[in-house]
Design an enzyme around this catalytic site. Structure first.
Site, PDB file in Angstrom:
ATOM      1  N   ASP A 106       0.632  -1.732   0.096  1.00 44.78           N
ATOM      2  CA  ASP A 106       0.310   0.261  -0.002  1.00 44.78           C
ATOM      3  C   ASP A 106       1.620   1.229   0.134  1.00 44.78           C
ATOM      4  O   ASP A 106       1.084   1.657  -1.299  1.00 44.78           O
ATOM      5  CB  ASP A 106      -0.654   0.076   0.775  1.00 44.78           C
ATOM      6  N   ASP A 162      -7.821  -9.030   5.245  1.00 45.83           N
ATOM      7  CA  ASP A 162      -8.928  -8.696   6.029  1.00 45.83           C
ATOM      8  C   ASP A 162      -9.182  -7.500   6.869  1.00 45.83           C
ATOM      9  O   ASP A 162      -9.211  -5.913   6.019  1.00 45.83           O
ATOM     10  CB  ASP A 162      -8.535  -9.336   8.384  1.00 45.83           C
TER      11      ASP A 162
END
Ligand code: 5GP
Length: 187
Positions: A106, A162
């Site tokens: 990210d 998740d």
């Protein structure tokens, strides 16, 4: 009450078939590149365990695995770049050909920290394989040698990734419906 997780998925970005084909492709590349090297694949817990489990079964050379568990300070959707090692590697990596296996890149802060940390242990080589790269978010220049898919700058779950520890078992990568997180103050 029964909760069907797949109902919480808004858009599927990477399908099961896409995942299978890409993992095979990456495994073949890694097998070729490390055919004469003592490869150690290091999975970053928790997110990378699903990808690592599939990937090693597409690597057809002798290899070993180890795991490092980390937690980033900051919220689940915003990494701060400050990383804490919760479980260190079991093995000494000096002189080993190490391939870090990560679920998603990210900002790049987590991998940047890990690359620096593991480099200081004097591996023979150190490379990164990130299954997903998020478009336009990198804050540090880190380019994995191996990568699977690029996704838009949005929060994704599934295939090990998740939200609040759920959705890791969904076999696709997708975005969450607003209803799945609006009660948690994410918006
Ligand atoms: P970075 O340090 O590159 O910003 O973030 C890396 C870590 O943040 C990943 O290993 C993952 O745990 C988490 N992360 C970043 N983006 C996402 C995302 O879209 N979905 C999920 N589930 N986790 C993410």
């Amino acid at each position: 009450m029964e909760q069907i997780l797949a109902n919480d998925i808004d858009e599927v970005l990477v399908t099961r078939d896409d995942i299978r084909a890409k993992v095979e492709e990456l495994g073949a590349l890694i097998s070729k590149d490390y055919s004469d090297k003592n490869l150690l694949m290091v999975g970053i817990l928790r997110g990378a365990f699903v990808f690592l489990a599939d990937l090693i079964r597409e690597v057809h050379i002798a290899m070993e695995t180890d795991f490092i568990a980390i937690s980033s300070y900051g919220s689940s959707t915003n990494t701060s770049g400050v990383v804490r090692i919760l479980k260190d590697l079991d093995d000494d990596i000096e002189g080993r050909h190490v391939l870090i296996v990560e679920d998603i890149l990210d900002t790049g802060l987590t991998l940047n920290y890990l690359v620096k940390n593991l480099s200081s242990r004097r591996p023979a080589s150190l490379e990164v394989c990130s299954f997903i790269i998020k478009e336009g978010k990198q804050r540090v220049p880190i380019m994995p040698k191996y990568s699977g898919f690029t996704v838009p700058n949005t929060f994704v779950v599934g295939y090990g990734l998740d939200y609040a520890q759920k959705y890791r078992n969904i076999p696709i990568i997708g975005t969450l419906k607003r209803s799945a997180y609006e009660d948690d103050g994410l918006v």
